[in-house]
Design an enzyme around this catalytic site. Structure first.
Site, PDB file in Angstrom:
ATOM      1  N   TYR A   1     -10.981   5.899   8.837  1.00 60.36           N
ATOM      2  CA  TYR A   1     -11.273   4.597   8.522  1.00 60.36           C
ATOM      3  C   TYR A   1     -12.615   3.831   9.042  1.00 60.36           C
ATOM      4  O   TYR A   1     -12.963   2.628   8.860  1.00 60.36           O
ATOM      5  CB  TYR A   1     -10.217   3.716   8.565  1.00 60.36           C
ATOM      6  CG  TYR A   1      -8.777   4.048   8.064  1.00 60.36           C
ATOM      7  CD1 TYR A   1      -8.740   4.370   6.778  1.00 60.36           C
ATOM      8  CD2 TYR A   1      -7.804   4.079   9.126  1.00 60.36           C
ATOM      9  CE1 TYR A   1      -7.424   4.399   6.233  1.00 60.36           C
ATOM     10  CE2 TYR A   1      -6.412   4.368   8.340  1.00 60.36           C
ATOM     11  CZ  TYR A   1      -6.386   4.732   6.969  1.00 60.36           C
ATOM     12  OH  TYR A   1      -5.068   4.970   6.548  1.00 60.36           O
TER      13      TYR A   1
ATOM     14  N   TYR B   1      -0.499   3.057  13.405  1.00 65.49           N
ATOM     15  CA  TYR B   1      -1.181   4.325  12.480  1.00 65.49           C
ATOM     16  C   TYR B   1      -1.996   5.271  13.382  1.00 65.49           C
ATOM     17  O   TYR B   1      -3.201   5.579  13.180  1.00 65.49           O
ATOM     18  CB  TYR B   1      -2.326   3.674  11.450  1.00 65.49           C
ATOM     19  CG  TYR B   1      -1.702   2.623  10.486  1.00 65.49           C
ATOM     20  CD1 TYR B   1      -0.337   3.412   9.517  1.00 65.49           C
ATOM     21  CD2 TYR B   1      -1.739   1.332  10.912  1.00 65.49           C
ATOM     22  CE1 TYR B   1       0.112   2.508   8.831  1.00 65.49           C
ATOM     23  CE2 TYR B   1      -0.973   0.630   9.911  1.00 65.49           C
ATOM     24  CZ  TYR B   1       0.030   1.098   8.889  1.00 65.49           C
ATOM     25  OH  TYR B   1       0.662   0.212   8.112  1.00 65.49           O
TER      26      TYR B   1
ATOM     27  N   GLY C   1       3.290  -4.325   9.694  1.00 66.25           N
ATOM     28  CA  GLY C   1       3.006  -2.996  10.293  1.00 66.25           C
ATOM     29  C   GLY C   1       1.939  -3.188  11.744  1.00 66.25           C
ATOM     30  O   GLY C   1       2.390  -3.644  12.617  1.00 66.25           O
TER      31      GLY C   1
ATOM     32  N   CYS D   1     -13.281  21.105  17.091  1.00 64.75           N
ATOM     33  CA  CYS D   1     -14.633  21.795  16.831  1.00 64.75           C
ATOM     34  C   CYS D   1     -15.116  21.405  15.461  1.00 64.75           C
ATOM     35  O   CYS D   1     -15.213  22.051  14.264  1.00 64.75           O
ATOM     36  CB  CYS D   1     -14.182  23.375  16.721  1.00 64.75           C
ATOM     37  SG  CYS D   1     -13.848  23.740  18.154  1.00 64.75           S
TER      38      CYS D   1
END
Ligand SMILES: *Cc1c(COP(=O)(O)O)cnc(C)c1O
Length: 415
Positions: free
Chosen positions: A302, A356, A261, A328
């Site tokens: 991540y 992603y 990917g 916020c």
């Protein structure tokens, strides 16, 4: 593509906007194919979840790629994009038997990752060939959220359960056509990967009718200059040679499959956002952009570090900035990063925004998701429009009568 091309796209389509360079996707596809040219049958199945725009899927299909899918909706999207069912593989985790049966009914290849569903599926459909996902219990680097081969992982059937697996196959008389592993993102150490592949070969010897062995993915791509990346060429040489010897021993030319990917699309993508405010505090200079983790969540989820370039002032003197969003909540893309001097209104380009990024975007704070543009042969092509207010309320059911004053009175009257 040049920074000036990106600026032009931001001007034409507004910001924030995602841009994908088709040339980079094509060259990454060719690079991976070339690295494994020593193998007779190679199949790359692009992992749709990285970037699932239908036009990107069509590009992958045109390159000869198959498709790796993790939901029945991705399967349907792949079919709509022109993939033949047999070039799609369904590799979900923890989905229902019904969803797997639906995919099988559409003619796509099935990959099962637990014994419970394997036993049920095999009992009902012994004639549908099935690939099994093995967990070799190897941890191949990366962030703990994305390493899925280790002992506590929810992914795959443990190699320690092979005897039980074989019992199920024998009793149901099902046909196992493939063995699969996916040890998670960010493979840094080729030897760890090769070690896991040995476990896969050992497992494969238990099955007589295999067509393919699927080594998953998790190739690391560079995020900044000097970053470590998977040495695809070296992996290609070493794994091809191991694979070819295995095929000889097995007595059949199998297909070597991968499901990349990130490797195919990460570096093709740029996320462009405008700086709304430059705010100097006692300790930090913040650049607040017209976006947030609703559009790009990887840094917060991540801890991934996306390179950020000020394409409006690429020659400006470098200063330290913390780039933050408008959500916020703490919404930090980068802390104290050296970036060419930023003025309000400048456009920042986030690199590695192909994988992603858009697919994880949401409507949090009731914001629109951005448009997507494909840069192909020197031309900008819109492949997704910016959302509108109608998109936000499309599926909402407005029960205004329930709370209207009139209704309350009427109810009272009937009592
Ligand atoms: C997500 C996923 C991939 C793709 O991983 P990348 O790190 O993006 O290459 C491949 N296979 C499976 C089963 C996946 O879930």
């Amino acid at each position: 593509m040049q920074a000036s091309d990106l600026l032009k796209i931001a001007k034409t389509y507004g910001d924030p906007v995602y841009v994908y360079d088709s040339e980079k996707i094509i060259s990454q596809y060719q690079r991976l194919t070339n690295a494994f040219k020593g193998v007779k049958k190679l199949q790359l199945n692009y992992a749709a979840k990285a970037l699932s725009n239908i036009s990107i899927l069509r590009l992958m299909n045109s390159l000869g790629s198959g498709l790796d899918t993790v939901s029945i909706q991705e399967v349907e999207l792949g079919l709509l994009a022109g993939f033949k069912p047999e070039s799609i593989i369904f590799t979900p985790n923890g989905v229902s038997l019904e969803e797997i049966e639906k995919a099988a009914a559409l003619g796509v290849r099935i990959n099962i990752d637990n014994l419970s569903v394997l036993e049920q599926f095999g009992g009902k459909h012994p004639n549908v060939p099935v690939c099994i996902r093995i967990n070799p219990h190897v941890m191949a680097g990366g962030n703990s959220n994305i390493s899925v081969g280790h002992i506590d992982s929810k992914f795959g059937i443990s190699i320690h359960q092979i005897p039980h697996l074989l019992r199920i196959v024998e009793l149901t008389k099902m046909n196992i056509n493939g063995i699969h592993m996916h040890t998670g993102s960010d493979i840094l150490d080729i030897d760890v990967f090769l070690y896991a592949s040995e476990i896969l070969f050992e497992t494969a010897k238990n099955f007589k009718n295999l067509d393919f062995i699927d080594f998953g993915s998790g190739f690391k791509v560079p995020y900044k200059e000097g970053d470590i990346e998977t040495n695809i060429e070296e992996l290609g040489k070493k794994l091809s040679s191991k694979f070819n010897s295995f095929c000889k021993e097995y007595g059949k030319e199998l297909t070597l499959a991968f499901e990349p990917g990130k490797f195919l699309v990460s570096e093709s993508g740029f996320f462009l956002a405008k700086v709304n405010v430059v705010k100097q505090t006692t300790s930090t200079v913040f650049a607040s952009i017209d976006s947030g983790f609703n559009h790009l969540i990887r840094p917060m989820l991540y801890g991934s570090s996306h390179k950020i370039i000020n394409i409006s002032n690429p020659k400006g003197r470098e200063r330290y900035y913390s780039v933050v969003g408008y959500i916020c909540e703490t919404d930090t893309f980068a802390s104290n990063r050296r970036i060419n001097e930023i003025s309000e209104g400048d456009i920042l380009a986030f690199h590695n925004a192909g994988a992603y990024c858009f697919t994880m975007a949401s409507n949090y704070n009731s914001r629109f998701r951005p448009p997507e543009v494909l840069w192909h042969k020197g031309e900008a092509i819109l492949i997704r429009e910016r959302e509108t207010f109608d998109d936000l309320i499309k599926n909402q059911v407005d029960v205004k009568d329930l709370f209207s004053k009139k209704e309350t009175k009427k109810e009272k009257a009937t009592v």
